[in-house]
Design a protein around this motif. Structure first.
Motif, short mmCIF file in Angstrom:
data_model
loop_
_atom_site.label_atom_id
_atom_site.label_comp_id
_atom_site.label_asym_id
_atom_site.label_seq_id
_atom_site.Cartn_x
_atom_site.Cartn_y
_atom_site.Cartn_z
N ILE A 70 0.83 -1.20 0.00
CA ILE A 70 0.00 0.00 0.00
C ILE A 70 0.87 1.25 0.00
O ILE A 70 1.81 1.36 0.79
N TRP A 71 0.56 2.19 -0.87
CA TRP A 71 1.28 3.48 -0.90
C TRP A 71 0.29 4.58 -0.55
O TRP A 71 -0.77 4.67 -1.16
N GLY A 72 0.65 5.38 0.43
CA GLY A 72 -0.27 6.42 0.84
C GLY A 72 0.43 7.67 1.33
O GLY A 72 1.66 7.77 1.32
N VAL A 73 -0.38 8.63 1.75
CA VAL A 73 0.13 9.85 2.39
C VAL A 73 -0.69 10.12 3.64
O VAL A 73 -1.81 9.63 3.77
N SER A 74 -0.12 10.91 4.56
CA SER A 74 -0.78 11.18 5.85
C SER A 74 -0.96 12.67 6.10
O SER A 74 -0.14 13.48 5.68
N THR A 75 -2.00 12.97 6.86
CA THR A 75 -2.19 14.31 7.44
C THR A 75 -2.87 14.12 8.80
O THR A 75 -3.21 13.00 9.17
N SER A 76 -3.09 15.22 9.51
CA SER A 76 -3.95 15.14 10.71
C SER A 76 -4.86 16.36 10.74
O SER A 76 -4.49 17.43 10.23
N SER A 77 -6.01 16.19 11.37
CA SER A 77 -7.06 17.21 11.30
C SER A 77 -6.58 18.61 11.68
O SER A 77 -6.70 19.56 10.89
N HIS A 78 -6.01 18.75 12.86
CA HIS A 78 -5.66 20.10 13.32
C HIS A 78 -4.61 20.75 12.43
O HIS A 78 -4.56 21.97 12.30
N GLN A 79 -3.79 19.93 11.81
CA GLN A 79 -2.68 20.47 11.02
C GLN A 79 -3.11 20.95 9.63
O GLN A 79 -2.41 21.74 9.02
N VAL A 80 -4.25 20.43 9.14
CA VAL A 80 -4.65 20.81 7.77
C VAL A 80 -6.05 21.40 7.65
O VAL A 80 -6.31 22.19 6.72
N GLU A 81 -6.94 21.05 8.54
CA GLU A 81 -8.35 21.42 8.32
C GLU A 81 -8.61 22.92 8.33
O GLU A 81 -9.33 23.45 7.49
N ASP A 120 -7.12 24.82 4.85
CA ASP A 120 -8.56 24.85 4.55
C ASP A 120 -9.04 23.50 4.01
O ASP A 120 -9.95 23.42 3.20
N HIS A 121 -8.39 22.46 4.50
CA HIS A 121 -8.68 21.12 4.00
C HIS A 121 -10.08 20.67 4.41
O HIS A 121 -10.68 19.81 3.75
N TYR A 122 -10.59 21.28 5.48
CA TYR A 122 -11.97 20.93 5.88
C TYR A 122 -12.91 21.24 4.72
O TYR A 122 -13.80 20.45 4.40
N ASN A 123 -12.72 22.40 4.09
CA ASN A 123 -13.60 22.79 2.97
C ASN A 123 -13.13 22.26 1.62
O ASN A 123 -13.93 22.15 0.70
N ARG A 124 -11.85 21.98 1.51
CA ARG A 124 -11.31 21.61 0.19
C ARG A 124 -10.99 20.13 0.09
O ARG A 124 -10.38 19.70 -0.90
N CYS A 125 -11.36 19.34 1.10
CA CYS A 125 -10.90 17.94 1.10
C CYS A 125 -11.35 17.19 -0.16
O CYS A 125 -10.61 16.35 -0.68
N HIS A 126 -12.53 17.52 -0.66
CA HIS A 126 -13.00 16.78 -1.85
C HIS A 126 -12.14 17.12 -3.07
O HIS A 126 -11.72 16.22 -3.80
N PHE A 169 -5.73 10.08 7.53
CA PHE A 169 -6.07 11.39 8.10
C PHE A 169 -6.80 11.15 9.42
O PHE A 169 -7.12 10.01 9.76
N SER A 170 -7.05 12.24 10.15
CA SER A 170 -7.71 12.03 11.44
C SER A 170 -9.02 12.79 11.52
O SER A 170 -9.20 13.81 10.85
N VAL A 171 -9.92 12.27 12.34
CA VAL A 171 -11.15 13.01 12.65
C VAL A 171 -10.83 13.94 13.81
O VAL A 171 -10.02 13.60 14.67
N GLU A 172 -11.45 15.09 13.80
CA GLU A 172 -11.20 16.07 14.86
C GLU A 172 -12.25 15.87 15.96
O GLU A 172 -13.43 16.19 15.77
N TRP A 173 -11.79 15.36 17.07
CA TRP A 173 -12.68 15.03 18.20
C TRP A 173 -13.52 16.26 18.62
O TRP A 173 -14.73 16.14 18.88
N SER A 174 -12.88 17.44 18.64
CA SER A 174 -13.61 18.63 19.12
C SER A 174 -14.73 19.05 18.17
O SER A 174 -15.62 19.82 18.55
N ARG A 175 -14.71 18.58 16.93
CA ARG A 175 -15.83 18.87 16.02
C ARG A 175 -16.95 17.85 16.25
O ARG A 175 -18.13 18.21 16.27
N THR A 220 -7.39 8.01 11.77
CA THR A 220 -6.85 8.16 13.13
C THR A 220 -7.92 8.82 14.00
O THR A 220 -8.51 9.81 13.62
N MET A 221 -8.14 8.27 15.17
CA MET A 221 -9.16 8.82 16.08
C MET A 221 -8.59 9.97 16.92
O MET A 221 -9.32 10.86 17.32
N HIS A 222 -7.32 9.88 17.24
CA HIS A 222 -6.72 10.90 18.11
C HIS A 222 -5.33 11.23 17.61
O HIS A 222 -4.44 10.39 17.64
#
Ligand code: BGC
Length: 452
Positions: free
Chosen positions: A38-49, A73-79, A95-101, A134-136
């Motif tokens: 598997i080849w992939g890339v990573s991000t996390s919610s707080h760092q990109v959203e 602005d990945h929250y709005n541009r993720c698609h 990527f991760s879900v943002e618990w605080s959202r 990622t959950m957290h």
């Protein structure tokens, strides 16, 4: 005699383990990867959203860090960012879900936010991209932080409730689950180095926090496995191996101090999943003199080796400790990165071997270089994929590789200064541009996809 024995105990486990390859004699093109790798890339919610406000953002203000603001602005541009994944040719995205959202207040789940992540996972699936969720990833909602977060065992249940909810809502659109990203780094940054919340230096508390994170992972694992769809879920954790080593290779003090740090930041998590023994020690028999323990926490949780379907390895580099100067960033001849560490792919090979002791399939969940000038990225990619290929050739069960990161993003206490992105981001226009050095990654993926 007593002194001699003490000397032996101290020096035996401390023999130099730092491995160095002669890169002039290595052809980094000579690599091979298993079928279905598997080849992939990573991000996390707080760092990109962008536009988070109910989490780490309070800490940014308090510490006067550069604010995360709109980030990518990945929250709005993720698609639309799915096109970036396609351009790279990757088949997976972590990527991760943002618990605080999702749970802005304790026990109150926001269905709109859940739908946001669900729709996104579906869009990724439709584009042929597997999801590792990622959950957290370092950030807590403010309400959880105010309760003392992972300092208190009774708070773990809140995290289990959140993860259970996310699993129930997304289980059919997620391929791999990561419960917690880098629990030991969360502990170290927050309870030793003071750069993450709550900004304390307190080793006994640090040991409690890391233990609670281990327990939180295991409880989430068990809770999910009991759910109707849980049996087939692939659940892991992402652990960063950071090899603290003696800068002066023959200096006992440098060796001892680095062994202590290595133990609490890297080794004790591996040991926990291998044996169930959580052994967080800093001081005493790990020290040259009869110093007291600064932390000495031992507990046995026999189920731990069963609470993992795969091991997520995050690896960047090693840390060279010199007790006289603090940490040194590199050795002579090393290629430095923009972070205080050098390119050290041999360490990646060592880390794979170390985590293989847990006996689970390994996914590389993060690996990448901060390189604003983009003049070392290709070298990093070639060397680290070579090191990984070496380990695979020797039989180590590595099944995937996720590059950190898809695009430039918010690097915590460093703000936007560090450029980890395969894509360069212009934070004013939000334009994304593939960096030249990233083509090394694109080429590898292309070549191995064609072969399979
Ligand atoms: C973290 C990321 C971070 C990366 C680069 C990892 O320790 O999981 O959030 O951006 O390292 O420093």
């Amino acid at each position: 005699m007593k002194k001699f024995l003490l000397f032996l105990t101290l020096t035996f486990p401390l023999l130099s383990i730092e491995l160095r390859w002669d890169w002039n004699k290595i052809n980094t093109e000579e690599v091979s990867f298993p079928k279905n790798f598997i080849w992939g890339v990573s991000t996390s919610s707080h760092q990109v959203e962008g536009n988070c406000y109910n989490n780490w953002t309070l800490w940014e203000k308090y510490k006067k860090y550069e604010p995360s603001g709109t980030a990518c602005d990945h929250y709005n541009r993720c698609h639309e960012d799915i096109a970036l994944l396609k351009q790279l040719g990757v088949d997976s995205y972590r990527f991760s879900v943002e618990w605080s959202r999702i749970e802005p207040q304790q026990g109150v789940f926001n269905e709109v936010e859940i739908k946001h992540y669900r729709d996104y996972c579906i869009a990724l699936k439709n584009a042929g991209i597997k999801v590792m969720l990622t959950m957290h990833h370092f950030t807590n909602p403010v309400w959880f932080e105010n309760k003392g977060a992972f300092e208190k065992e009774e708070n773990i249940q809140h995290f289990v409730n959140f993860c259970t909810k996310v699993f129930e809502e997304l289980h059919d659109v997620v391929d791999f689950w990561i419960t917690i990203n880098e629990p030991a780094i969360y502990m170290f940054q927050g309870y030793v180095r003071t750069v993450f919340p709550p900004g304390k230096t307190n080793l006994p508390k640090a040991s409690q926090v890391l233990w609670h994170l281990m327990l939180a992972h295991c409880r989430v694992y068990k809770a999910i496995k009991q759910l109707p769809a849980g049996q087939d879920a692939k659940i892991g954790i992402a652990h960063n191996i950071l090899q603290f080593e003696a800068f002066r290779e023959n200096n006992l003090l440098d060796k001892v101090i680095s062994k202590n740090y290595r133990n609490i930041v890297s080794d004790c998590v591996v040991e926990f999943f291998k044996t169930g023994k959580f052994n967080f020690k800093f001081g005493s028999e790990l020290s040259p003199t009869q110093l007291p323990y600064f932390a000495n926490f031992e507990i046995y949780y026999p189920d731990a080796p069963e609470c993992l379907d795969f091991f997520g390895l995050n690896y960047y580099s090693n840390v060279l400790l010199n007790v006289l100067k603090g940490s040194e960033d590199y050795r002579e001849g090393d290629i430095r990165t923009d972070m205080p560490y050098a390119i050290y792919a041999e360490g990646f090979y060592r880390a794979i071997k170390q985590v293989s002791e847990v006996g689970k399939p390994i996914y590389i969940t993060e690996n990448g270089i901060p390189d604003a000038k983009d003049d070392r990225r290709a070298t990093w990619i070639k060397r680290y994929t070579y090191a990984m290929s070496q380990a695979i050739a020797e039989g180590y069960d590595v099944r995937g590789f996720f590059y950190w990161s898809l695009m430039d993003n918010y690097e915590w206490d460093f703000g936007y200064y560090q450029k980890f992105g395969l894509f360069e981001v212009d934070f004013k226009s939000q334009e994304r541009k593939l960096r030249q050095g990233s083509l090394a990654f694109v080429d590898i993926i292309k070549k191995y996809k064609e072969l399979n």
